[in-house]
Scaffold this active site. Structure first.
Site, PDB file in Angstrom:
ATOM      1  N   SER A 270       0.118 -15.077  -9.598  1.00 41.17           N
ATOM      2  CA  SER A 270       1.285 -16.138  -8.010  1.00 41.17           C
ATOM      3  C   SER A 270       0.887 -17.600  -8.250  1.00 41.17           C
ATOM      4  O   SER A 270      -0.365 -17.621  -8.748  1.00 41.17           O
ATOM      5  CB  SER A 270       0.696 -15.341  -6.534  1.00 41.17           C
ATOM      6  OG  SER A 270       0.684 -15.350  -5.437  1.00 41.17           O
TER       7      SER A 270
ATOM      8  N   TYR B 189      -6.497 -11.705  -1.728  1.00 46.79           N
ATOM      9  CA  TYR B 189      -5.180 -11.898  -2.827  1.00 46.79           C
ATOM     10  C   TYR B 189      -4.803 -13.460  -3.071  1.00 46.79           C
ATOM     11  O   TYR B 189      -5.367 -13.353  -4.158  1.00 46.79           O
ATOM     12  CB  TYR B 189      -3.849 -11.628  -1.551  1.00 46.79           C
ATOM     13  CG  TYR B 189      -2.882 -11.958  -1.832  1.00 46.79           C
ATOM     14  CD1 TYR B 189      -1.942 -11.257  -3.285  1.00 46.79           C
ATOM     15  CD2 TYR B 189      -1.726 -13.320  -2.332  1.00 46.79           C
ATOM     16  CE1 TYR B 189      -0.442 -11.326  -3.360  1.00 46.79           C
ATOM     17  CE2 TYR B 189      -0.378 -13.183  -3.020  1.00 46.79           C
ATOM     18  CZ  TYR B 189      -0.288 -12.108  -3.846  1.00 46.79           C
ATOM     19  OH  TYR B 189       1.029 -11.908  -4.627  1.00 46.79           O
TER      20      TYR B 189
HETATM   21  P1  NAP Z   1       6.383  -4.389  -4.342  1.00 44.02           P
HETATM   22  O1  NAP Z   1       8.217  -4.765  -3.978  1.00 44.02           O
HETATM   23  O2  NAP Z   1       5.504  -4.149  -3.329  1.00 44.02           O
HETATM   24  O3  NAP Z   1       6.190  -3.765  -5.233  1.00 44.02           O
HETATM   25  C1  NAP Z   1       4.722  -3.762  -5.820  1.00 44.02           C
HETATM   26  C2  NAP Z   1       5.038  -2.580  -6.813  1.00 44.02           C
HETATM   27  O4  NAP Z   1       3.725  -2.118  -7.074  1.00 44.02           O
HETATM   28  C3  NAP Z   1       6.019  -1.321  -6.486  1.00 44.02           C
HETATM   29  O5  NAP Z   1       6.502  -0.612  -7.889  1.00 44.02           O
HETATM   30  C4  NAP Z   1       4.724  -0.432  -6.301  1.00 44.02           C
HETATM   31  O6  NAP Z   1       4.735   1.039  -5.910  1.00 44.02           O
HETATM   32  C5  NAP Z   1       3.780  -0.939  -6.704  1.00 44.02           C
HETATM   33  N1  NAP Z   1       2.460   0.041  -6.266  1.00 44.02           N
HETATM   34  C6  NAP Z   1       1.486  -0.523  -5.504  1.00 44.02           C
HETATM   35  N2  NAP Z   1       0.389  -0.413  -4.773  1.00 44.02           N
HETATM   36  C7  NAP Z   1       0.441   0.721  -6.817  1.00 44.02           C
HETATM   37  C8  NAP Z   1      -0.667   1.302  -6.609  1.00 44.02           C
HETATM   38  N3  NAP Z   1      -1.902   1.751  -5.898  1.00 44.02           N
HETATM   39  N4  NAP Z   1      -0.369   2.290  -7.743  1.00 44.02           N
HETATM   40  C9  NAP Z   1       0.557   1.637  -8.645  1.00 44.02           C
HETATM   41  N5  NAP Z   1       1.541   1.360  -8.141  1.00 44.02           N
HETATM   42  C10 NAP Z   1       1.823   0.843  -6.910  1.00 44.02           C
HETATM   43  O7  NAP Z   1       6.170  -5.989  -4.803  1.00 44.02           O
HETATM   44  P2  NAP Z   1       6.437  -7.096  -5.661  1.00 44.02           P
HETATM   45  O8  NAP Z   1       7.097  -8.419  -4.458  1.00 44.02           O
HETATM   46  O9  NAP Z   1       7.438  -6.768  -6.344  1.00 44.02           O
HETATM   47  O10 NAP Z   1       5.453  -7.746  -6.393  1.00 44.02           O
HETATM   48  C11 NAP Z   1       4.941  -6.853  -7.285  1.00 44.02           C
HETATM   49  C12 NAP Z   1       4.367  -8.717  -8.054  1.00 44.02           C
HETATM   50  O11 NAP Z   1       4.130  -9.745  -8.177  1.00 44.02           O
HETATM   51  C13 NAP Z   1       2.818  -8.238  -7.018  1.00 44.02           C
HETATM   52  O12 NAP Z   1       1.475  -8.197  -8.118  1.00 44.02           O
HETATM   53  C14 NAP Z   1       2.517  -9.520  -6.380  1.00 44.02           C
HETATM   54  O13 NAP Z   1       1.568  -9.912  -6.643  1.00 44.02           O
HETATM   55  C15 NAP Z   1       3.081 -10.342  -7.184  1.00 44.02           C
HETATM   56  N6  NAP Z   1       3.849 -11.593  -6.904  1.00 44.02           N
HETATM   57  C16 NAP Z   1       5.010 -11.309  -5.485  1.00 44.02           C
HETATM   58  C17 NAP Z   1       5.163 -12.023  -4.891  1.00 44.02           C
HETATM   59  C18 NAP Z   1       6.643 -12.050  -3.990  1.00 44.02           C
HETATM   60  O14 NAP Z   1       6.997 -13.161  -3.209  1.00 44.02           O
HETATM   61  N7  NAP Z   1       7.237 -11.006  -3.585  1.00 44.02           N
HETATM   62  C19 NAP Z   1       4.905 -13.523  -5.414  1.00 44.02           C
HETATM   63  C20 NAP Z   1       4.109 -14.117  -5.792  1.00 44.02           C
HETATM   64  C21 NAP Z   1       3.542 -12.712  -6.924  1.00 44.02           C
HETATM   65  P3  NAP Z   1       4.788   2.075  -5.614  1.00 44.02           P
HETATM   66  O15 NAP Z   1       4.895   1.295  -3.835  1.00 44.02           O
HETATM   67  O16 NAP Z   1       5.351   2.682  -5.222  1.00 44.02           O
HETATM   68  O17 NAP Z   1       3.049   2.647  -5.654  1.00 44.02           O
END
Ligand code: NAP
Length: 259
Positions: free
Chosen positions: A145, A158
């Site tokens: 991130s 985080y």
């Molecule tokens: P998201 O929509 O909440 O998706 C998160 C994914 O991780 C989901 O498929 C979720 O599935 C899975 N997950 C969460 N807890 C889990 C667990 N205990 N075991 C297995 N799977 C799990 O989030 P996103 O925004 O796409 O984020 C994805 C990555 O990008 C993360 O590492 C986040 O820190 C990073 N990121 C996101 C942003 C942003 O603005 N969105 C910015 C920078 C970095 P289930 O809930 O079904 O398990």
């Protein structure tokens, strides 16, 4: 054209959001992909999209917080597709699940965040390394991130986990640099996903602004990124063409970070 034909890839957290976009893009480039998350319905939907386009995909329901999740997941992917050649550590928990200043931060939430965002990528990397090193080919891509480089207010766990993930990326990259295995990170800015919606809701309430006002002002380019804005970088880093790129942390953030 990037060709990942028959490469075996595992993308964690690939039922929705950024992970879903990455796994679909890897499959489009020819990889045989394993998807994993806790929510079976989301996995089935994403697997269906890939198979409908002629790709090979398997969905494995797993809670990565569970004690034996990593070895069990390794076994499942190996049995169904073969040894993992491309690992994308994407599953994560966001800062806004329980945002608080450090003085009031919830210790349990600290532990959960550090475990899912940092320890699980460490364990999965360790688990895939033996076969990658034996083959002299491997790609580990960590979805960090911009908060791996700058703080997120009231999101100490985080921020610390993502800074740590860059430390893991760089150390491992150096260790395996001569072995055909590259290790890189992608540092997204605000991406339109369920996780980021929660963060905007928190900031809107805290700052007395509307969701739309916050969203529009999030990047110099304007608004948020979409998951599909992140996926092409993962595909590129997985390709043979990226063989000389390792230990890097690429910002994809609409200009939030200009270095
Ligand atoms: P998201 O929509 O909440 O998706 C998160 C994914 O991780 C989901 O498929 C979720 O599935 C899975 N997950 C969460 N807890 C889990 C667990 N205990 N075991 C297995 N799977 C799990 O989030 P996103 O925004 O796409 O984020 C994805 C990555 O990008 C993360 O590492 C986040 O820190 C990073 N990121 C996101 C942003 C942003 O603005 N969105 C910015 C920078 C970095 P289930 O809930 O079904 O398990």
């Amino acid at each position: 054209m990037t060709n990942l034909k028959n490469r075996v890839a595992l993308v964690t957290g690939s039922g929705r959001g950024i992970g879903r976009a990455i796994v679909i893009a890897l499959a489009k480039a020819g990889a045989r992909v394993a998807l994993t998350a806790r929510t079976a319905g989301e996995l089935e939907e994403a697997v269906g999209v890939i198979r409908a386009a002629g790709g090979t995909a398997v969905g494995i329901v797993a809670d990565l917080m569970a004690k034996d999740a990593v070895p069990a997941l390794m076994r499942d992917v190996n049995d169904q597709l073969g040894p993992i050649e491309i690992l994308v550590n994407n599953a994560g928990i966001g800062s806004s699940s329980d945002p608080k200043p450090v003085a009031n931060f919830n210790d349990e939430f600290w532990e959960t965040t550090l475990y899912l965002n940092l320890t699980v990528p460490y364990k999965l990397s360790k688990a895939v390394l033996p076969t990658m090193l034996a083959k002299k080919w491997g790609r580990i891509i960590n979805v960090a991130s911009i908060n791996g480089k700058i703080p997120s207010l009231h999101g100490v766990a985080y921020t610390a986990s993502k800074h740590g993930l860059l430390g893991l990326t760089r150390t491992l990259a150096l260790e395996v640099a001569k072995e055909g295995v590259t290790v890189n990170a992608i540092c997204p800015g605000p991406v339109h996903t369920a996780m980021n919606d929660k963060r905007i809701e928190y900031d809107a309430q805290r700052r007395g602004m509307s969701f739309a006002e916050i969203e529009q002002a999030m990047t110099p380019i304007g608004g948020r990124l979409e998951p599909d804005d992140i996926a092409p970088m993962a595909v590129f880093l997985a390709a043979d063409e990226a063989r000389m790129i390792t230990g890097q942390a690429y910002n994809i953030c609409g200009g939030v970070l200009l270095y």
